[in-house]
Design a protein around this motif. Structure first.
Motif, PDB file in Angstrom:
ATOM      1  N   VAL A  93       0.847  -1.189   0.000  1.00 36.08           N
ATOM      2  CA  VAL A  93       0.000   0.000   0.000  1.00 36.08           C
ATOM      3  C   VAL A  93       0.885   1.243   0.000  1.00 36.08           C
ATOM      4  O   VAL A  93       1.764   1.387   0.862  1.00 36.08           O
ATOM      5  N   TYR A  94       0.641   2.130  -0.979  1.00 30.59           N
ATOM      6  CA  TYR A  94       1.420   3.359  -1.122  1.00 30.59           C
ATOM      7  C   TYR A  94       0.528   4.582  -0.879  1.00 30.59           C
ATOM      8  O   TYR A  94      -0.689   4.514  -1.057  1.00 30.59           O
ATOM      9  N   PRO A  95       1.133   5.718  -0.533  1.00 33.48           N
ATOM     10  CA  PRO A  95       0.319   6.926  -0.345  1.00 33.48           C
ATOM     11  C   PRO A  95      -0.177   7.512  -1.660  1.00 33.48           C
ATOM     12  O   PRO A  95      -1.209   8.184  -1.691  1.00 33.48           O
ATOM     13  N   GLY A  96       0.589   7.276  -2.755  1.00 39.16           N
ATOM     14  CA  GLY A  96       0.235   7.920  -4.012  1.00 39.16           C
ATOM     15  C   GLY A  96       0.487   9.414  -3.939  1.00 39.16           C
ATOM     16  O   GLY A  96       1.184   9.918  -3.052  1.00 39.16           O
ATOM     17  N   GLY A  97      -0.108  10.141  -4.896  1.00 40.82           N
ATOM     18  CA  GLY A  97      -0.009  11.597  -4.862  1.00 40.82           C
ATOM     19  C   GLY A  97       1.301  12.153  -5.372  1.00 40.82           C
ATOM     20  O   GLY A  97       1.641  13.310  -5.071  1.00 40.82           O
ATOM     21  N   SER A  98       2.061  11.373  -6.153  1.00 40.02           N
ATOM     22  CA  SER A  98       3.315  11.904  -6.705  1.00 40.02           C
ATOM     23  C   SER A  98       3.027  13.103  -7.599  1.00 40.02           C
ATOM     24  O   SER A  98       2.016  13.152  -8.298  1.00 40.02           O
ATOM     25  N   ASN A  99       3.943  14.053  -7.603  1.00 38.28           N
ATOM     26  CA  ASN A  99       3.736  15.321  -8.296  1.00 38.28           C
ATOM     27  C   ASN A  99       4.719  15.453  -9.452  1.00 38.28           C
ATOM     28  O   ASN A  99       5.917  15.623  -9.225  1.00 38.28           O
ATOM     29  N   PRO A 100       4.248  15.394 -10.711  1.00 41.72           N
ATOM     30  CA  PRO A 100       5.159  15.501 -11.852  1.00 41.72           C
ATOM     31  C   PRO A 100       5.779  16.886 -11.979  1.00 41.72           C
ATOM     32  O   PRO A 100       6.821  17.051 -12.631  1.00 41.72           O
ATOM     33  N   ASN A 101       5.153  17.897 -11.376  1.00 39.43           N
ATOM     34  CA  ASN A 101       5.718  19.239 -11.410  1.00 39.43           C
ATOM     35  C   ASN A 101       6.828  19.434 -10.380  1.00 39.43           C
ATOM     36  O   ASN A 101       7.604  20.380 -10.453  1.00 39.43           O
ATOM     37  N   TYR A 102       6.861  18.529  -9.440  1.00 38.76           N
ATOM     38  CA  TYR A 102       7.872  18.584  -8.381  1.00 38.76           C
ATOM     39  C   TYR A 102       9.122  17.835  -8.831  1.00 38.76           C
ATOM     40  O   TYR A 102      10.255  18.312  -8.693  1.00 38.76           O
ATOM     41  N   ALA A 103       8.915  16.603  -9.330  1.00 43.04           N
ATOM     42  CA  ALA A 103      10.006  15.794  -9.880  1.00 43.04           C
ATOM     43  C   ALA A 103       9.369  14.790 -10.834  1.00 43.04           C
ATOM     44  O   ALA A 103       8.368  14.163 -10.490  1.00 43.04           O
ATOM     45  N   PHE A 104       9.958  14.612 -12.012  1.00 45.65           N
ATOM     46  CA  PHE A 104       9.304  13.818 -13.054  1.00 45.65           C
ATOM     47  C   PHE A 104      10.255  12.767 -13.619  1.00 45.65           C
ATOM     48  O   PHE A 104      11.447  13.006 -13.803  1.00 45.65           O
ATOM     49  N   ARG A 105       9.671  11.594 -13.888  1.00 42.44           N
ATOM     50  CA  ARG A 105      10.386  10.568 -14.656  1.00 42.44           C
ATOM     51  C   ARG A 105       9.351   9.893 -15.553  1.00 42.44           C
ATOM     52  O   ARG A 105       8.404   9.283 -15.054  1.00 42.44           O
ATOM     53  N   GLY A 106       9.535   9.990 -16.846  1.00 44.84           N
ATOM     54  CA  GLY A 106       8.578   9.439 -17.798  1.00 44.84           C
ATOM     55  C   GLY A 106       8.924   8.029 -18.236  1.00 44.84           C
ATOM     56  O   GLY A 106       9.903   7.427 -17.789  1.00 44.84           O
ATOM     57  N   THR A 107       8.124   7.494 -19.163  1.00 48.08           N
ATOM     58  CA  THR A 107       8.285   6.099 -19.590  1.00 48.08           C
ATOM     59  C   THR A 107       8.568   5.971 -21.086  1.00 48.08           C
ATOM     60  O   THR A 107       8.434   4.883 -21.647  1.00 48.08           O
ATOM     61  N   SER A 108       8.958   7.050 -21.743  1.00 45.34           N
ATOM     62  CA  SER A 108       9.384   6.932 -23.135  1.00 45.34           C
ATOM     63  C   SER A 108      10.701   6.181 -23.190  1.00 45.34           C
ATOM     64  O   SER A 108      11.410   6.046 -22.183  1.00 45.34           O
ATOM     65  N   ALA A 109      11.035   5.673 -24.373  1.00 48.18           N
ATOM     66  CA  ALA A 109      12.302   4.939 -24.533  1.00 48.18           C
ATOM     67  C   ALA A 109      13.483   5.806 -24.105  1.00 48.18           C
ATOM     68  O   ALA A 109      14.404   5.341 -23.408  1.00 48.18           O
ATOM     69  N   LYS A 110      13.460   7.058 -24.485  1.00 47.96           N
ATOM     70  CA  LYS A 110      14.561   7.956 -24.134  1.00 47.96           C
ATOM     71  C   LYS A 110      14.654   8.160 -22.629  1.00 47.96           C
ATOM     72  O   LYS A 110      15.745   8.140 -22.040  1.00 47.96           O
ATOM     73  N   GLU A 111      13.496   8.332 -22.000  1.00 49.94           N
ATOM     74  CA  GLU A 111      13.492   8.574 -20.563  1.00 49.94           C
ATOM     75  C   GLU A 111      13.910   7.328 -19.775  1.00 49.94           C
ATOM     76  O   GLU A 111      14.644   7.422 -18.787  1.00 49.94           O
ATOM     77  N   LEU A 112      13.468   6.162 -20.220  1.00 49.10           N
ATOM     78  CA  LEU A 112      13.866   4.934 -19.524  1.00 49.10           C
ATOM     79  C   LEU A 112      15.346   4.644 -19.731  1.00 49.10           C
ATOM     80  O   LEU A 112      16.034   4.203 -18.799  1.00 49.10           O
ATOM     81  N   ASP A 113      15.846   4.897 -20.933  1.00 48.14           N
ATOM     82  CA  ASP A 113      17.277   4.674 -21.196  1.00 48.14           C
ATOM     83  C   ASP A 113      18.159   5.652 -20.430  1.00 48.14           C
ATOM     84  O   ASP A 113      19.341   5.382 -20.197  1.00 48.14           O
ATOM     85  N   SER A 114      17.582   6.771 -20.020  1.00 48.52           N
ATOM     86  CA  SER A 114      18.389   7.778 -19.323  1.00 48.52           C
ATOM     87  C   SER A 114      18.633   7.426 -17.859  1.00 48.52           C
ATOM     88  O   SER A 114      19.470   8.050 -17.204  1.00 48.52           O
ATOM     89  N   ILE A 115      17.924   6.421 -17.357  1.00 40.45           N
ATOM     90  CA  ILE A 115      18.165   6.000 -15.975  1.00 40.45           C
ATOM     91  C   ILE A 115      19.540   5.340 -15.918  1.00 40.45           C
ATOM     92  O   ILE A 115      19.791   4.353 -16.613  1.00 40.45           O
ATOM     93  N   PRO A 116      20.456   5.840 -15.119  1.00 42.84           N
ATOM     94  CA  PRO A 116      21.827   5.313 -15.140  1.00 42.84           C
ATOM     95  C   PRO A 116      21.918   3.924 -14.521  1.00 42.84           C
ATOM     96  O   PRO A 116      21.080   3.541 -13.700  1.00 42.84           O
ATOM     97  N   GLU A 117      22.944   3.178 -14.915  1.00 34.74           N
ATOM     98  CA  GLU A 117      23.172   1.856 -14.327  1.00 34.74           C
ATOM     99  C   GLU A 117      23.667   1.964 -12.889  1.00 34.74           C
ATOM    100  O   GLU A 117      23.272   1.189 -12.022  1.00 34.74           O
ATOM    101  N   MET A 118      24.567   2.878 -12.620  1.00 31.48           N
ATOM    102  CA  MET A 118      25.098   3.137 -11.274  1.00 31.48           C
ATOM    103  C   MET A 118      25.641   1.869 -10.611  1.00 31.48           C
ATOM    104  O   MET A 118      25.442   1.628  -9.424  1.00 31.48           O
ATOM    105  N   GLU A 119      26.335   1.051 -11.380  1.00 30.06           N
ATOM    106  CA  GLU A 119      26.794  -0.238 -10.854  1.00 30.06           C
ATOM    107  C   GLU A 119      27.784  -0.111  -9.701  1.00 30.06           C
ATOM    108  O   GLU A 119      27.867  -0.981  -8.836  1.00 30.06           O
ATOM    109  N   ALA A 120      28.549   0.975  -9.658  1.00 28.47           N
ATOM    110  CA  ALA A 120      29.571   1.124  -8.615  1.00 28.47           C
ATOM    111  C   ALA A 120      29.072   1.922  -7.410  1.00 28.47           C
ATOM    112  O   ALA A 120      29.801   2.086  -6.439  1.00 28.47           O
TER     113      ALA A 120
END
Length: 492
Positions: free
Chosen positions: A388-415
Motif C-alpha cells: 500500500v502506497y500513499p500515491g499523490g506523486s507530483n510531476p511538477n515537483y520531480a518527473f520521470r517518464g516512460t518513453s524509450a529515451k526517458e527509460l534509457d536515461s536511468i543510469p546503471e550506477m553499478e559502482a
C-alpha cells in the motif's frame, strides 16, 4: 549388609555428582567482582572467565547490580549469565577497551567453542559517552582514527563480537547503547540467538545485529530497535558465505533498513529462511538484498513479512562496486504472504539519528528489482503480496517518464552504494524492474491511496515475466495503463 554398602556407595556418588554440577555455577562475587557501578572489574571478570574455562567450564553468574568493565575475552565452555537486575556496564573510558585492534568490543571472543550470554539482565555499552570520549582523544592527537563526518571509523567498541566461534548461545538478554555495531557474529557456526532485546540508538552505525559469513545460525523471537540496519547479513570473505540461516518471529525497527543482505557481500548467501517477522518505522527498505561485491545469493525464502511505516518496501540489487572482477548474482528468491505499508511522511521521524532525507527522491519510490546489463537478477517469485502506497506523486515537483529515451536515461550506477534511493526518481509508483530474467507475480495487489501520474509497474529488459492475478488499485485511474513493458517479454 551388602545391600547397605551398595546404597551408601550410590548415595556418595550422587552427592559427588551433584557437587560437580553445582561447582559449575560461579557467583561473580567469588572473584571479587563489585556490583557498585563504579569499581572497574575488567581484570576480575577476565580472571573469573579464565578460571572457569581452565577448570572444565561453567557459568559466571551476575546478580542484581551494575558491573563496570572494559573489554573481556570469552573462553571456551563459559557462559556469562546476567540475572534480572544485573547490568554489565561498559566503561566510558576508551582506554579500557582493545583500542587499535580490529573489531574492538566489550565482549570479545575468537576461536572459542561452547560459549553463551544468557539471562534477563542488561548489557549497556554506554556508547554515546564512550564515542565522545574517543573523539576527544582523536582531536587531541592521542589516538589516531579517521573521522567520517566527525565519527570515529575504527576504534568504537561493539557490544558483542564473536569470530570463528562454534556452539554459541545468546538468550533473553537486553543489549543497549553500543558505540558501534551492537553485535557481530563473524564466521561462527551453530549459533542460537533467542528472545533477545536490542535497544541501541545513541550513536551512528548501530546495526542491531550483523551476521557475517556464518553457518547454521538461528535468530528467533527477538526485538531489535537500532539507529542503523536492524537485522543485517553481510559477507566479508570471498571464500565464505552465510549458509543455513533462519530469522523467525522477530520485530525490527530501524532508521535504515529492516532486514538487509549487505552491503558488503564478497562471498554470498545460501539457504536463508526469513519467516514471520515484523518491520516498522524504518527509513529505508523493509527488506533488501544488495550484492555489489561479487557475492552470490541463492535459495532465499521470505514468508509472512509484515511491514508498517517503512520508507521503501522491497529492494533487490546486483552491483559492481568492490567485486574485483567477480560477478555477483541473485538467483532463487521467493517472497510470499507479505503485507507492506509505505507512508507519505518520513517514517523514522523522532529518532536521535534519523536517515538523511536529502538523499531521497522527491516522490515515493517503488519496490525495485534491479540487476545489471548482461547480469540479470534471476528467478524471483512474489506470491500473495500486498503493498500500500500513499500515491499523490507530483510531476511538477520531480518527473520521470516512460518513453524509450526517458527509460534509457536511468543510469546503471553499478559502482554506487546500493540503496533504493540511488536512482532518485523512478518511473513506476508500485514496482520497477530492470535487468531481470524469470519473475512471477501471483496474487499481488498494489494500492495507491491518492492519484498517481506514474504507471504502477515498469519492466525494462525483463525476460519471461509471469503475471497471475495482479491488481492495481488507484483512485480515478479511468482506464489508465498500469503496466509498461520496455524491451521485456511476458510468458504466454
Amino acid at each position: 549388609m551388602k545391600n547397605l554398602k551398595i546404597y551408601f556407595t550410590l548415595l556418595l556418588c550422587a552427592i559427588c555428582s551433584f557437587g560437580l554440577v553445582q561447582a559449575k555455577d560461579y557467583n561473580a562475587s567469588y572473584f571479587g567482582i563489585k556490583s557498585n557501578g563504579t569499581t572497574l572489574n575488567t581484570t576480575s571478570i577476565q580472571r573469573a572467565i579464565d578460571f572457569i574455562s581452565e577448570n572444565g567450564g561453567g557459568t559466571l553468574k551476575f546478580y542484581v547490580g551494575r558491573y563496570l568493565t572494559g573489554t573481556i575475552h570469552m573462553k571456551s565452555n563459559v557462559t556469562i549469565h546476567l540475572e534480572e537486575g544485573a547490568v554489565l556496564l561498559g566503561s566510558t573510558n576508551i582506554n579500557d577497551y582493545n583500542v587499535g585492534t580490529p573489531n574492538n568490543a566489550l565482549i570479545y571472543g575468537k576461536g572459542v567453542n561452547n560459549v553463551g550470554i544468557t539471562g534477563k539482565g542488561v548489557i549497556d555499552g554506554q556508547g554515546k559517552e564512550v564515542a565522545y570520549n574517543l573523539m576527544d582523544y582523536i582531536h587531541k592527537g592521542i589516538i589516531k582514527d579517521p573521522l567520517d563526518y566527525d565519527r570515529p571509523r575504527s576504534n568504537r567498541p561493539k557490544a558483542i563480537y564473536l569470530r570463528e566461534c562454534n556452539q554459541v548461545t545468546v538468550k533473553h538478554v537486553t543489549v543497549k547503547n553500543a558505540a558501534d555495531w551492537v553485535q557481530t557474529y563473524d564466521q561462527c557456526e551453530d549459533v542460537l540467538i533467542d528472545s533477545i532485546t536490542v535497544d541501541s540508538k545513541v550513536f551512528w552505525n548501530n546495526d542491531g545485529i550483523d551476521i557475517v559469513d556464518c553457518k547454521n545460525l538461528k535468530l528467533l523471537n527477538s526485538y531489535i530497535d537500532a539507529s542503523d540496519d536492524a537485522i543485517c547479513l553481510k559477507s566479508h570473505d570471498a571464500s565464505k558465505m552465510n549458509e543455513n540461516i533462519e530469522i523467525r518471529n522477530c520485530v525490527a525497527r530501524s532508521s535504515a533498513n529492516g532486514i538487509k543482505f549487505g552491503t558488503v557481500s564478497a562471498g554470498g548467501y545460501k539457504n536463508i529462511r526469513i519467516i514471520n517477522n515484523r518491520v516498522y518505522d524504518t527509513f529505508r527498505s523493509a527488506f533488501t538484498i544488495a550484492t555489489p561485491d561479487g557475492g552470490k545469493v541463492e535459495n532465499v525464502l521470505v514468508d509472512s513479512l509484515y511491514a508498517y511505516n517503512t520508507g521503501n518496501a522491497i529492494y533487490l540489487r546486483i552491483g559492481a562496486r568492490w567485486n574485483k572482477g567477480r560477478q555477483g548474482s541473485i538467483d532463487g528468491v521467493v517472497m510470499q504472504n507479505i503485507y507492506i505499508e509505505v507512508p507519505a511522511d518520513k517514517p523514522d521521524a523522532g529518532y536521535a539519528f534519523e536517515g538523511p532525507v536529502e538523499d531521497n527522491p522527491r516522490n515515493i519510490s517503488p519496490a525495485s528489482i534491479i540487476g545489471l546489463k548482461g547480469q540479470p537478477v534471476k528467478n524471483v517469485v512474489l506470491k500473495n503480496v500486498e503493498i500500500v502506497y500513499p500515491g499523490g506523486s507530483n510531476p511538477n515537483y520531480a518527473f520521470r517518464g516512460t518513453s524509450a529515451k526517458e527509460l534509457d536515461s536511468i543510469p546503471e550506477m553499478e559502482a554506487a552504494y546500493p540503496e533504493f534511493s540511488q536512482f532518485k526518481e523512478l518511473p513506476a509508483w508500485a514496482f520497477y524492474l530492470r535487468h531481470v530474467e524469470g519473475v512471477t507475480f501471483e496474487n499481488v495487489k498494489f494500492t495507491a491511496k491518492d492519484k498517481e501520474y506514474r504507471p504502477a509497474v515498469v519492466m525494462d529488459d525483463v525476460k519471461n515475466a509471469e503475471l497471475k492475478n495482479v491488481q492495481y488499485i488507484e483512485p480515478n485511474k479511468k482506464g489508465k495503463k498500469q503496466l509498461v513493458l520496455y524491451k521485456s517479454t511476458l510468458k504466454k
